[in-house]
Design a protein around this motif. Structure first.
Motif, mmCIF file in Angstrom:
data_model
loop_
_atom_site.group_PDB
_atom_site.id
_atom_site.type_symbol
_atom_site.label_atom_id
_atom_site.label_comp_id
_atom_site.label_asym_id
_atom_site.label_seq_id
_atom_site.Cartn_x
_atom_site.Cartn_y
_atom_site.Cartn_z
ATOM 1 N N GLY A 85 0.808 -1.212 0.000
ATOM 2 C CA GLY A 85 0.000 0.000 0.000
ATOM 3 C C GLY A 85 0.838 1.257 0.000
ATOM 4 N N ARG A 86 0.308 2.304 0.611
ATOM 5 C CA ARG A 86 1.001 3.588 0.641
ATOM 6 C C ARG A 86 2.124 3.562 1.682
ATOM 7 N N ASN A 87 3.261 4.095 1.302
ATOM 8 C CA ASN A 87 4.415 4.122 2.204
ATOM 9 C C ASN A 87 4.294 5.316 3.146
ATOM 10 N N LEU A 88 3.927 5.035 4.383
ATOM 11 C CA LEU A 88 3.824 6.077 5.407
ATOM 12 C C LEU A 88 4.891 5.912 6.482
ATOM 13 N N GLY A 89 5.874 5.079 6.201
ATOM 14 C CA GLY A 89 6.916 4.791 7.181
ATOM 15 C C GLY A 89 6.917 3.308 7.481
ATOM 16 N N MET A 90 8.059 2.818 7.910
ATOM 17 C CA MET A 90 8.184 1.386 8.166
ATOM 18 C C MET A 90 7.426 0.975 9.428
ATOM 19 N N ILE A 157 5.686 16.830 6.985
ATOM 20 C CA ILE A 157 4.606 15.950 6.544
ATOM 21 C C ILE A 157 4.781 14.559 7.141
ATOM 22 N N PHE A 158 6.038 14.104 7.233
ATOM 23 C CA PHE A 158 6.301 12.797 7.829
ATOM 24 C C PHE A 158 5.839 12.779 9.284
ATOM 25 N N ARG A 159 6.085 13.855 10.003
ATOM 26 C CA ARG A 159 5.654 13.912 11.410
ATOM 27 C C ARG A 159 4.139 13.862 11.521
ATOM 28 N N MET A 160 3.450 14.525 10.587
ATOM 29 C CA MET A 160 1.981 14.512 10.613
ATOM 30 C C MET A 160 1.454 13.105 10.380
ATOM 31 N N ALA A 161 2.120 12.340 9.513
ATOM 32 C CA ALA A 161 1.675 10.976 9.214
ATOM 33 C C ALA A 161 2.074 9.982 10.295
#
Length: 241
Positions: A85-90, A157-161
């Protein structure tokens, strides 16, 4: 665990690419249509049929890596998406699923090559570190793998996700990850990358590492013919013994 920055790391530049380069990412609007239409494979070396998993960047999924995967299929590789799926972090489940998939593919058709775009390249290196006997080589595309993990315009954006992510850097863990895994590693980077600072996208010097500069944006790396040429030429190299 201490998050204090060791003295030898305190001078590292954590600033993201400047606004001028960030605005330059608008060129991806022109680069993507060309890549979606057709990435030329003429004159590129043919593949030997081994499996290649292409991992997407942060916020992307397998649809985004389709141009590169289709080109690799035309060259004769068994190119696959990461299927997570979508890559939102490992996440643990993602890592375990990819690890099991690499093991299964390697057992069935031989060692697997991993191509990771941006954050996907960070994951590719760690997967190879955990299973070096199952991974043939790693190719990263604009991935933040060295120098400073937060020198990117995607940090907010990474922190928000990832609400549980504090933003603190575990420097001990990061410096362990800086060293390349024990397989051939090629870092492809753009000097004009507006998302990840180019200095962070290069492997440290070593007997199994190389860095290759290309022209183009960060956002369209998987639809870039210059990137495809580098990837195709490295994938065609003989497997190590």
């Amino acid at each position: 665990m201490s998050r204090v920055v060791p003295e030898n790391l305190s001078a590292r530049d954590g600033s993201p690419p400047p606004v001028k380069l960030l605005l330059g990412e608008l060129r991806a609007l022109a680069e993507w249509p060309r890549g979606l239409l057709h990435l030329p494979t003429g004159g590129l070396p043919r593949g030997d049929g081994h499996a290649v998993i292409v991992l997407p960047g942060f916020g992307a999924d397998d649809r985004a890596t389709r141009p590169l995967r289709r080109a690799l299929e035309r060259l004769g590789y068994a190119a696959e998406g990461w299927g997570q799926g979508r890559n939102l972090g490992m996440r643990r489940a993602v890592g375990e699923a990819l690890d099991a998939r690499i093991e299964a593919l390697a057992g069935r058709i031989g060692r697997v090559s991993l191509v990771g775009w941006s954050l996907g390249g960070v994951f590719a290196r760690e997967l190879a570190r955990g299973r070096p006997n199952a991974v043939r080589r790693v190719i990263t595309l604009g991935s933040p793998i060295t120098h400073h993990p937060q020198a990117t315009n995607m940090e907010r954006i990474f922190r928000m996700a990832n609400p549980k992510y504090s933003g603190e850097i575990d420097w001990a863990a990061f410096t362990r990850r800086e060293a390349a895994p024990p397989v051939p590693c090629t870092a492809v980077y753009s000097p004009s990358d507006g998302i990840v600072a180019a200095r962070c996208c290069r492997e440290l010097p070593g007997p199994n590492t190389e860095n290759v500069a290309v022209r183009g944006s960060h956002m369209a790396m998987v639809a870039n013919p210059h990137v495809l040429r580098v990837v195709a030429e490295r994938l065609a190299l003989p497997d190590r013994t």
